[in-house]
Design an enzyme around this catalytic site. Structure first.
Site, short mmCIF file in Angstrom:
data_model
loop_
_atom_site.label_atom_id
_atom_site.label_comp_id
_atom_site.label_asym_id
_atom_site.label_seq_id
_atom_site.Cartn_x
_atom_site.Cartn_y
_atom_site.Cartn_z
N VAL A 149 0.88 -1.08 -0.04
CA VAL A 149 0.10 -0.10 -0.10
C VAL A 149 0.62 1.28 -0.17
O VAL A 149 1.91 1.17 0.74
CB VAL A 149 -0.94 0.07 1.14
N CYS A 150 0.52 2.14 -0.74
CA CYS A 150 1.08 3.56 -0.70
C CYS A 150 2.70 3.44 -0.87
O CYS A 150 2.90 2.71 -1.99
CB CYS A 150 0.71 4.34 0.52
N THR A 151 3.60 3.96 -0.24
CA THR A 151 4.93 4.00 -0.49
C THR A 151 5.71 2.62 -0.15
O THR A 151 6.74 2.62 -0.19
CB THR A 151 5.56 5.10 0.20
#
Length: 183
Positions: free
Chosen positions: A101-103
Site C-alpha cells: 500500500v502507498c509507498t
C-alpha cells in the site's frame, strides 16, 4: 492461507489497518477457517507515524513462511529504502502473493521485486517509484503475484481485492457490505 503483515516505525497506520481489516474478516466472518495472520517486524513493538503503538507477533523471522505478504507505506519508507538490514529481511518474502500500500511499493522496488513490473504508490511518490518499475496511476495494480495500491485509503481497495482473490467475488461483496464500504 498464512498472511504476514509487515510493520515498521514510521509507517502510516491506515496503510496497515486498511488491508488488515478486510483480510482478517475472511476468518472472523467465517468464510475461511484456514486463514491465519501474523504481524511481522524487526522489533517487538513499532510506532506508526502518528504515534499508534503496535505489537509484533514475529520478530525478524524470514518472511517465506507466508502465502501472502502485505507491506504498508509511510514517510519512513524513504529512509528504509537505504536500510540494508530491513531490505535484506524483506527480501526473504519468497511468497505466492506480495502486496503493498502507498509507498510500501518503494520498499518492494528497492529489494528488486518490481523489476520489469507495473506498480503504483501514493501520487507524491510516483517519481520515486519510477526508479524501480513502470508507474501506473491507478488505485490498485494487479500483476498476478504482485498487487500494489496507491495512496493511503486505497489500502481498503487492496484488502478487498485480496479477499476476492482468495475467496471470490461473493465473499468480497459480503465483506464490503459488512464494512459499509460501497466502492
Amino acid at each position: 492461507m498464512r498472511i504476514g503483515f509487515v510493520v515498521f516505525d514510521g509507517m502510516t497506520a491506515l496503510d496497515f489497518v486498511g488491508v488488515y481489516d478486510p483480510l482478517t474478516r475472511l476468518a472472523t466472518m467465517g468464510f475461511r477457517e484456514d486463514v491465519s495472520w501474523e504481524v511481522c517486524g524487526r522489533r517487538e513493538r513499532v510506532r506508526a507515524g502518528a504515534g499508534l503503538d503496535i505489537g509484533v507477533d514475529t520478530v525478524s523471522r524470514p518472511l517465506d513462511r507466508y502465502d501472502l505478504i502485505v507491506v504498508p507505506g509511510g514517510f519512513a519508507t524513504r529512509e528504509l529504502v537505504e536500510d540494508e538490514g530491513f531490505l535484506g529481511w524483506l527480501d526473504t518474502a519468497d511468497v505466492d502473493l506480495l502486496s503493498s500500500v502507498c509507498t510500501g511499493s518503494l520498499l518492494l522496488g528497492a529489494v528488486g521485486f518490481l523489476d520489469g513490473r507495473r506498480a503504483t504508490t501514493h501520487p507524491s511518490a510516483y517519481d520515486d517509484l519510477a526508479e524501480y518499475c513502470t508507474v501506473v496511476r491507478e488505485r490498485v495494480v494487479d500483476e498476478g503475484d504482485l498487487i500494489t495500491a496507491g495512496g493511503v485509503t486505497s489500502g481498503l481497495d487492496l484488502g478487498l481485492a485480496l479477499v476476492e482473490r482468495i475467496d471470490g467475488t461473493d465473499t468480497r461483496e459480503q465483506v464490503a457490505a459488512q464494512m459499509d464500504y460501497p466502492y
